[in-house]
Design a protein around this motif. Structure first.
Motif, mmCIF file in Angstrom:
data_model
loop_
_atom_site.group_PDB
_atom_site.id
_atom_site.type_symbol
_atom_site.label_atom_id
_atom_site.label_comp_id
_atom_site.label_asym_id
_atom_site.label_seq_id
_atom_site.Cartn_x
_atom_site.Cartn_y
_atom_site.Cartn_z
ATOM 1 N N ASN A 43 49.313 10.774 31.059
ATOM 2 C CA ASN A 43 48.279 10.650 32.141
ATOM 3 C C ASN A 43 48.923 10.346 33.591
ATOM 4 N N GLN A 44 50.192 10.976 33.641
ATOM 5 C CA GLN A 44 50.637 10.913 35.005
ATOM 6 C C GLN A 44 50.332 12.101 35.851
ATOM 7 N N ARG A 45 49.832 11.950 36.817
ATOM 8 C CA ARG A 45 49.595 13.076 37.900
ATOM 9 C C ARG A 45 50.671 13.226 38.967
ATOM 10 N N GLU A 46 51.201 14.546 38.942
ATOM 11 C CA GLU A 46 51.942 14.868 39.969
ATOM 12 C C GLU A 46 51.767 16.005 40.781
ATOM 13 N N LEU A 47 52.046 16.314 42.047
ATOM 14 C CA LEU A 47 52.173 17.307 42.665
ATOM 15 C C LEU A 47 53.152 18.180 42.269
ATOM 16 N N VAL A 48 52.918 19.413 41.948
ATOM 17 C CA VAL A 48 53.961 20.551 41.385
ATOM 18 C C VAL A 48 54.293 21.223 42.604
ATOM 19 N N ALA A 49 53.510 21.967 43.388
ATOM 20 C CA ALA A 49 53.818 22.836 44.237
ATOM 21 C C ALA A 49 52.639 22.852 45.509
ATOM 22 N N GLN A 50 53.038 23.333 46.752
ATOM 23 C CA GLN A 50 52.117 23.472 47.702
ATOM 24 C C GLN A 50 52.473 24.240 48.693
ATOM 25 N N ILE A 51 51.456 25.109 49.272
ATOM 26 C CA ILE A 51 51.803 25.981 50.330
ATOM 27 C C ILE A 51 50.629 25.960 51.296
ATOM 28 N N THR A 52 51.325 26.292 52.610
ATOM 29 C CA THR A 52 50.479 26.287 53.634
ATOM 30 C C THR A 52 49.684 27.420 53.922
ATOM 31 N N SER A 53 48.705 27.552 55.099
ATOM 32 C CA SER A 53 47.823 28.585 54.843
ATOM 33 C C SER A 53 48.386 29.875 55.367
ATOM 34 N N ALA A 54 49.746 29.563 56.325
ATOM 35 C CA ALA A 54 50.422 30.768 56.673
ATOM 36 C C ALA A 54 51.539 31.243 55.463
ATOM 37 N N GLY A 55 51.306 30.604 54.401
ATOM 38 C CA GLY A 55 52.354 30.881 53.334
ATOM 39 C C GLY A 55 53.593 30.429 53.343
ATOM 40 N N THR A 56 53.950 29.478 54.075
ATOM 41 C CA THR A 56 55.267 28.867 53.883
ATOM 42 C C THR A 56 55.086 27.842 52.976
ATOM 43 N N THR A 57 55.945 28.063 52.205
ATOM 44 C CA THR A 57 56.204 27.133 50.931
ATOM 45 C C THR A 57 56.513 25.929 51.239
ATOM 46 N N HIS A 58 55.618 24.793 50.860
ATOM 47 C CA HIS A 58 55.763 23.535 51.519
ATOM 48 C C HIS A 58 56.591 22.721 50.624
ATOM 49 N N TYR A 59 56.346 22.640 49.483
ATOM 50 C CA TYR A 59 56.741 21.643 48.633
ATOM 51 C C TYR A 59 56.854 22.179 47.040
ATOM 52 N N TYR A 60 57.999 21.716 46.274
ATOM 53 C CA TYR A 60 57.964 22.162 44.809
ATOM 54 C C TYR A 60 58.643 20.809 44.457
ATOM 55 N N VAL A 61 57.992 20.125 43.289
ATOM 56 C CA VAL A 61 58.760 19.179 42.338
ATOM 57 C C VAL A 61 59.843 19.420 41.857
ATOM 58 N N ASP A 62 60.903 18.393 41.812
ATOM 59 C CA ASP A 62 62.115 19.155 41.396
ATOM 60 C C ASP A 62 62.276 19.718 39.993
ATOM 61 N N SER A 63 61.433 19.163 39.089
ATOM 62 C CA SER A 63 61.418 19.933 37.814
ATOM 63 C C SER A 63 60.847 21.423 37.790
ATOM 64 N N ALA A 64 60.210 21.745 38.719
ATOM 65 C CA ALA A 64 59.586 23.139 38.990
ATOM 66 C C ALA A 64 60.520 23.933 39.753
ATOM 67 N N ARG A 65 61.311 23.301 40.861
ATOM 68 C CA ARG A 65 62.204 24.165 41.390
ATOM 69 C C ARG A 65 63.010 25.201 40.843
ATOM 70 N N GLY A 66 62.900 26.477 41.250
ATOM 71 C CA GLY A 66 63.824 27.499 40.457
ATOM 72 C C GLY A 66 62.904 28.261 39.261
ATOM 73 N N ARG A 67 61.890 27.417 38.962
ATOM 74 C CA ARG A 67 61.135 28.039 37.689
ATOM 75 C C ARG A 67 59.930 28.650 38.144
ATOM 76 N N PHE A 68 59.233 27.911 38.855
ATOM 77 C CA PHE A 68 57.771 27.890 39.145
ATOM 78 C C PHE A 68 57.671 28.358 40.832
ATOM 79 N N THR A 69 56.747 29.414 40.866
ATOM 80 C CA THR A 69 56.671 29.987 42.355
ATOM 81 C C THR A 69 54.954 29.969 42.769
ATOM 82 N N ILE A 70 54.852 29.409 43.907
ATOM 83 C CA ILE A 70 53.634 29.339 44.599
ATOM 84 C C ILE A 70 53.481 30.351 45.503
ATOM 85 N N SER A 71 52.073 31.133 45.329
ATOM 86 C CA SER A 71 52.041 32.027 46.372
ATOM 87 C C SER A 71 50.367 32.036 46.907
ATOM 88 N N ARG A 72 50.043 33.085 47.730
ATOM 89 C CA ARG A 72 48.616 32.948 48.175
ATOM 90 C C ARG A 72 48.288 34.273 48.681
#
Length: 122
Positions: A43-72
């Motif tokens: 029941n822990q909630r965490e932000l995994v990844a976030q991306i701005t409207s321009a498509g600039t990747t803003h954030y990855y949680v450490d555990s996801a970096r290198g494995r997950f990719t956010i896009s839009r």
């Protein structure tokens, strides 16, 4: 009214991949920052990844970096989260989140999707 609808969750073996999608629909001026959160079985909630409207990747949680990719794709008001090299500890309900501008001068409102389950078996 704005709706965020996620899809793409499922059951996958460790090391596998999934692609989550989140589509924003309704009447609005623009979709600004989009993000993916997850709520773990503990029941822990965490932000995994976030991306701005321009498509600039803003954030990855450490555990996801290198494995997950956010896009839009702004033409489709859609955000994607590519999950690679999945681990059992990635098991969670994944939620889409977006800041949406209702009109040219606002207001800005934050919305959540209903969530999609990702289960990774060992």
């Amino acid at each position: 009214q704005v709706q965020l609808v996620e899809s793409g969750g499922g059951l996958v073996q460790a090391g596998g991949s999934l692609t989550l999608s989140c589509v924003a629909s309704g009447t609005f001026y623009s979709v600004n920052t989009m993000g993916w959160y997850r709520r773990t079985p503990g029941n822990q909630r965490e932000l995994v990844a976030q991306i701005t409207s321009a498509g600039t990747t803003h954030y990855y949680v450490d555990s996801a970096r290198g494995r997950f990719t956010i896009s839009r794709d702004n033409t489709k008001n859609t955000s994607y989260l590519q999950l690679n090299s999945l681990k059992p500890e990635d098991t969670a309900v994944y939620y889409c989140n977006a800041d949406v501008r209702g009109g040219i001068f606002g207001p800005n409102t934050n919305y959540w999707g209903q969530g999609t389950q990702v289960t990774v078996s060992s």
